[in-house]
Design an enzyme around this catalytic site. Structure first.
Site, PDB file in Angstrom:
ATOM      1  N   LYS A 235      -8.417  -0.161  32.401  1.00  0.00           N
ATOM      2  CA  LYS A 235      -8.726  -0.150  32.109  1.00  0.00           C
ATOM      3  C   LYS A 235      -8.995  -1.470  30.833  1.00  0.00           C
ATOM      4  CE  LYS A 235     -12.029   2.956  28.919  1.00  0.00           C
ATOM      5  NZ  LYS A 235     -11.791   5.016  28.771  1.00  0.00           N
TER       6      LYS A 235
ATOM      7  N   SER B 129     -16.464   6.331  29.667  1.00  0.00           N
ATOM      8  CA  SER B 129     -16.320   5.316  29.536  1.00  0.00           C
ATOM      9  C   SER B 129     -15.213   4.426  30.295  1.00  0.00           C
ATOM     10  CB  SER B 129     -15.603   5.080  28.021  1.00  0.00           C
ATOM     11  OG  SER B 129     -14.464   5.818  28.433  1.00  0.00           O
TER      12      SER B 129
ATOM     13  N   SER C 297     -14.800  10.828  30.118  1.00  0.00           N
ATOM     14  CA  SER C 297     -14.750   9.803  30.416  1.00  0.00           C
ATOM     15  C   SER C 297     -13.829   8.532  31.610  1.00  0.00           C
ATOM     16  CB  SER C 297     -13.837   8.886  29.391  1.00  0.00           C
ATOM     17  OG  SER C 297     -15.498   8.574  28.557  1.00  0.00           O
TER      18      SER C 297
END
Lengths: 490, 95
Positions: free
Chosen positions: A79, A158, A182
Site C-alpha cells: 500500500k 482504504s 481499511s
C-alpha cells in the site's frame, strides 16, 4: 507451467521456488504480466517492475548459493502509505506527489529481509480516509468482481488497491493498513483474506500516519495460511515505535493446525442491525452453523456500547489526523502553492494539496480539539472508547473469538455514496469497534450475494491472541470451500 | 449541534485550509449533520470513566539518551524543494 505462476499463493510459490520448479524471475515476470493485464483496475500507482526483476535475479542467485531466506523471491505489493526507499510514496495524496522516501518502513523492511520482493505500490484512499478508494488523487480503483456489462464497483477502502490486485491474482500478497476497517472491508468487497493484527503487534514506523492510536499494518492474501505467514514475518517489537509491543510472536503456522472443537465463539447481539441486507444476515447464520458443525460452542454475547463506536471513531480519528497532517505545510517537502505570506502559503498548499474528504476530516478534528470543545468531544470520545474496550473484555470472559459480518453490504457502484459522508462512514460499522479496542480481527471470504459478489465474515480475537483468531479463521475458510473467481482474474 | 458560518471560518483558519466564501455555508451544513450524528455520545454514562490513553496495556518505555542515527545529511535533504550548502532553502516563514 510457467504461465499460471501468478495464481500461486505465498506458501505454494515458496514451495515451488524451494523445489526448483520455477525461478523467482519467472514468478515475478508472471505477476508483472498479470498486473499489466489488470491495468484497468488502477490498483497500482507506482511501477516497480524494473527493480522487482533485478531483485528476482538476486533472489535466484541466493538460492543457487543455498542462501535462500523464507520468502526468497516472493513478490508482495505494498500500500502506498508505507515508506519504501527509492520508490515514490504518496499516501494517495497530491500533497505528496513526487515524494520519494529515503528510508524504509519497519514492516516492509522486515519483509525484504526475509527475501520478499516489492512489486507495486498500491492505490488507496487519500491518507487512508475512505471506504471505497474513491478519495485517491490517483483516481478510483475498479473492483475485479465488477460485472463486464455493469457499473464499475468500488473495491472498498482504504486499502482498495491492495485488495483488488490480490483478488485479480496479480500478486500473491499485499500489505495494507487498517485504522477503522481499511484492511477488512476491502478484503470483504474483493473476496480476499484481510488481517488486522493487535494494535502494537506490527511497527508503525515508516507508515504515513493517519490516526496514530488506531493505525495498524497487516496482510491481504488469498488464504488464511498466507495471512498467517506474512504476519509471522512482519510482526515483532520495534524500538522505533513507542507503542510497539515488546512481546514474542507465537508460531502462527502451528496455530493453524488445530481444530475448533470446544472453541467458544461469541455472537454479539448488537451487531444484528434491522438494516442488515438479507444476504449478509443469512451468511452470518451460515457461519454460525459452520462453526457449530465443526464442534465450536456458540454463545450469545452483548457489547452494549457498539452503536457509539462509529461516532466515537469520527472524533478520535479526525482529531489525531488533524494533528498528524499538520506537517504538510508546503515548506520542507511535498506540494507547495505560492503565497504572499506564510499563512497564504500554508492555506493554499493545504487547500490544493488535500482532497475534499481529507479537508473535511481535518476540519472535524480541528473543531473537536479547539478551545472550549475538547472536553465535550475528544475527552468524551476517549471515555466512550474505554467503555467499548470494557465491553469486549467482558465478552471475552465468556468466549474466545467473536463472529460478525465484516461489512453491511457487498461492493457498491462507484459514485453511489460519494455525496453522503455519513452513508460512507457506515461501511465500517462492524470493523470500527475492534479498532477502537485495539483487538486483532480478520475478514474471511465466506460467500456470494445474489449479485454474485463476495461477502466476508469477520472474526475478532483477544489482544495478542492472533493464534486463536487464525485457527478460527482457518476453520471458517475450510467450511466455505472455494468461491467462484472474480471477473477480472489474470 | 449546528456550526455557524463563523465557526466554519474559525476552524478553517485554525487548521490552515483555504476556504472560498461560497463554501462556508454548505460545509457548515455538512459538518452540522455529522456533529448531530456524533451527539449520540451524550447518551453514554461516562461518569468516573477514565479516557483511553493506551490502546493495549503497556508502559511507555524509556530509552538510553544515545545517538543511534546520523551522518545522513544528503538523505535528509533528499526531498527538500531546494538545498544549498547542506541547508534547506525555503520561503521566509518567520516574520
Amino acid at each position: 507451467m510457467a504461465s499460471d505462476l501468478n495464481r500461486l499463493g505465498v506458501a505454494e510459490a515458496a514451495a515451488r521456488l524451494a523445489a526448483g520448479d520455477c525461478s523467482a524471475v519467472e514468478l515475478v515476470e508472471a505477476c508483472i504480466a498479470a498486473q499489466e493485464a489488470a491495468a484497468n483496475l488502477n490498483a497500482v500507482v507506482a511501477d516497480t517492475a524494473e527493480r522487482a526483476c533485478a531483485a528476482a535475479r538476486h533472489a535466484d542467485q541466493r538460492r543457487h548459493r543455498n542462501e535462500a531466506r523464507p520468502l526468497e523471491g516472493i513478490p508482495v505489493a505494498v500500500k502506498d502509505i508505507f515508506c519504501t526507499r527509492g520508490a515514490p510514496t504518496t499516501a494517495g495524496s497530491r500533497i505528496l506527489d513526487g515524494f520519494v522516501p529515503e528510508y524504509e518502513s519497519t514492516v516492509s523492511a522486515k519483509l525484504w529481509d526475509t527475501g520478499a520482493i516489492l512489486l507495486g505500490k498500491t492505490n488507496m484512499d487519500e491518507f487512508a480516509m475512505g471506504s471505497s478508494n474513491e478519495t485517491s488523487w490517483w483516481g478510483p480503483v475498479r473492483n475485479p468482481w465488477s460485472p463486464a456489462d455493469g457499473p464499475s464497483l468500488v473495491p472498498g477502502g482504504s486499502s482498495g488497491g491492495s485488495a483488488a490486485i490480490v483478488a485479480a491474482h496479480a500478486v500473491p500478497a499485499a500489505l495494507g493498513t487498517d485504522t477503522g476497517g481499511s484492511i477488512r472491508q476491502p478484503a470483504s468487497f474483493c473476496g480476499v483474506v484481510g488481517l488486522k493484527p493487535t494494535y502494537g503487534r506490527c511497527s508503525r514506523w515508516g507508515i504515513i500516519a493517519f490516526a496514530s492510536s488506531l493505525d495498524q499494518a497487516g496482510p491481504l492474501t488469498r488464504s488464511v495460511a498466507d495471512a498467517a505467514l506474512i504476519l509471522q514475518h512482519i510482526a515483532g517489537f520495534d524500538p522505533k515505535d513507542s507503542t510497539s509491543a515488546d512481546l514474542p510472536v507465537p508460531d502462527l503456522h502451528s496455530a493453524l493446525q488445530g481444530d475448533v472443537k470446544g472453541l467458544r465463539v461469541g455472537i454479539p447481539a448488537e451487531y444484528r442491525l434491522d438494516t442488515l441486507p438479507v444476504a449478509v444476515g443469512d451468511l452470518w447464520e451460515q457461519g454460525i452453523a459452520w462453526f457449530r458443525a465443526a464442534g465450536a460452542e456458540l454463545r450469545d454475547v452483548s457489547l452494549p456500547h457498539t452503536r457509539y463506536a462509529l461516532p466515537a471513531y469520527y472524533i478520535v480519528a479526525p482529531a489525531e489526523a488533524s494533528a498528524n497532517l499538520a506537517r504538510y505545510d508546503g515548506v520542507r517537502f511535498g506540494l507547495r502553492s505560492a503565497g504572499k505570506d506564510p499563512d497564504e502559503l500554508y492555506t493554499r498548499t493545504r487547500r490544493e494539496g488535500f482532497g475534499e474528504e481529507v479537508r473535511r476530516r481535518i476540519m472535524i478534528g480541528g473543531y473537536v480539539l479547539s478551545e472550549g470543545y475538547y472536553d465535550a468531544y475528544y475527552l468524551r470520545a476517549q471515555q466512550v472508547r474505554t467503555r467499548i474496550a470494557e465491553d469486549f473484555r467482558t465478552a471475552f470472559r465468556e468466549v474466545d473469538v467473536l463472529l460478525t459480518p465484516t461489512a453491511p453490504s457487498s461492493a457498491f457502484p462507484e459514485g453511489a455514496k460519494t455525496d453522503d459522508p455519513l452513508a460512507m462512514y457506515v461501511n465500517d460499522i462492524f470493523t470500527v469497534p475492534a479498532s477502537l479496542a485495539g483487538l486483532p480481527a480478520i475478514s474471511v471470504p465466506a460467500g456470494l450475494d445474489d449479485d454474485r459478489l463476495p461477502l466476508g465474515l469477520q472474526l475478532i480475537g483477544q489482544a495478542f491472541d492472533e493464534a486463536t483468531l487464525l485457527r478460527a479463521a482457518a476453520a471458517l475458510e475450510n467450511a466455505v470451500g472455494t468461491l467462484q473467481a472474480p471477473a477480472v482474474s489474470a | 449541534m449546528a456550526l455557524s458560518d463563523d465557526d466554519v471560518r474559525r476552524v478553517a483558519e485554525l487548521v490552515r485550509i483555504g476556504l472560498d466564501e461560497s463554501e462556508v455555508k454548505p460545509l457548515g451544513e455538512e459538518l452540522s449533520r455529522i456533529f448531530s450524528w456524533i451527539e449520540a455520545l451524550r447518551e453514554v454514562d461516562v461518569a468516573g470513566v477514565a479516557p483511553m490513553t493506551s490502546v493495549v496495556e503497556m508502559q511507555l518505555r524509556e530509552r538510553d539518551d544515545a545517538v543511534t542515527d546520523g551522518d545522513c545529511r544528503d538523505q535528509v535533504l533528499g526531498n527538500a524543494p531546494a538545498a544549498d550548502d547542506g541547508h534547506f532553502v525555503v520561503p521566509r516563514v518567520i516574520e
